[in-house]
Design a protein around this motif. Structure first.
Motif, PDB file in Angstrom:
ATOM      1  N   ALA A   1      67.275  34.837  84.737  1.00  0.00           N
ATOM      2  CA  ALA A   1      68.533  35.544  84.996  1.00  0.00           C
ATOM      3  C   ALA A   1      69.198  35.993  83.703  1.00  0.00           C
ATOM      4  CB  ALA A   1      69.484  34.632  85.764  1.00  0.00           C
ATOM      5  N   HIS A   2      69.757  37.186  83.765  1.00  0.00           N
ATOM      6  CA  HIS A   2      70.620  37.638  82.681  1.00  0.00           C
ATOM      7  C   HIS A   2      71.982  36.995  82.902  1.00  0.00           C
ATOM      8  CE1 HIS A   2      68.079  40.758  80.811  1.00  0.00           C
ATOM      9  NE2 HIS A   2      67.472  40.706  81.984  1.00  0.00           N
ATOM     10  N   GLU A   3      72.833  37.025  81.896  1.00  0.00           N
ATOM     11  CA  GLU A   3      74.096  36.288  81.970  1.00  0.00           C
ATOM     12  C   GLU A   3      74.954  36.672  83.182  1.00  0.00           C
ATOM     13  OE1 GLU A   3      74.770  39.646  78.980  1.00  0.00           O
ATOM     14  OE2 GLU A   3      73.179  38.214  79.390  1.00  0.00           O
ATOM     15  N   ARG A   4      75.040  37.940  83.522  1.00  0.00           N
ATOM     16  CA  ARG A   4      75.860  38.343  84.685  1.00  0.00           C
ATOM     17  C   ARG A   4      75.232  37.870  85.997  1.00  0.00           C
ATOM     18  NH1 ARG A   4      77.080  43.371  81.438  1.00  0.00           N
ATOM     19  NH2 ARG A   4      74.909  43.811  81.843  1.00  0.00           N
ATOM     20  N   GLN A   5      73.904  37.897  86.068  1.00  0.00           N
ATOM     21  CA  GLN A   5      73.221  37.406  87.273  1.00  0.00           C
ATOM     22  C   GLN A   5      73.443  35.908  87.444  1.00  0.00           C
ATOM     23  OE1 GLN A   5      69.375  38.759  85.940  1.00  0.00           O
ATOM     24  NE2 GLN A   5      69.226  40.216  87.638  1.00  0.00           N
TER      25      GLN A   5
END
Length: 69
Positions: free
Chosen positions: A17-21
């Motif tokens: 996951a990327h930070e926003r996800q």
């Protein structure tokens, strides 16, 4: 389907996951339970470019003061 607080450990997969996800996943799980949430992150020798910011989100969401930076 199990309901909120069904007695299972809530785990969020954070490695891909990327930070926003990751933040969105954590926010969603927190609407379903007031219990601790685990974040599963696999640290690899050659991590993805987004891993530092993803780990920052994980640390920022830690309930245990020992997890905070």
């Amino acid at each position: 389907m199990l309901g909120p607080n069904a007695g299972l450990s809530e785990m969020v997969h954070g490695s891909a996951a990327h930070e926003r996800q990751l933040q969105a996943q954590l926010d969603q799980v927190r609407t379903l339970t007031d219990q601790p949430i685990g974040i599963n992150v696999v640290l690899e020798p050659d991590p993805a470019p987004h891993m530092n910011s993803t780990l920052e989100v994980a640390f920022a969401n830690g309930d245990d003061p020992g997890c905070r930076r």
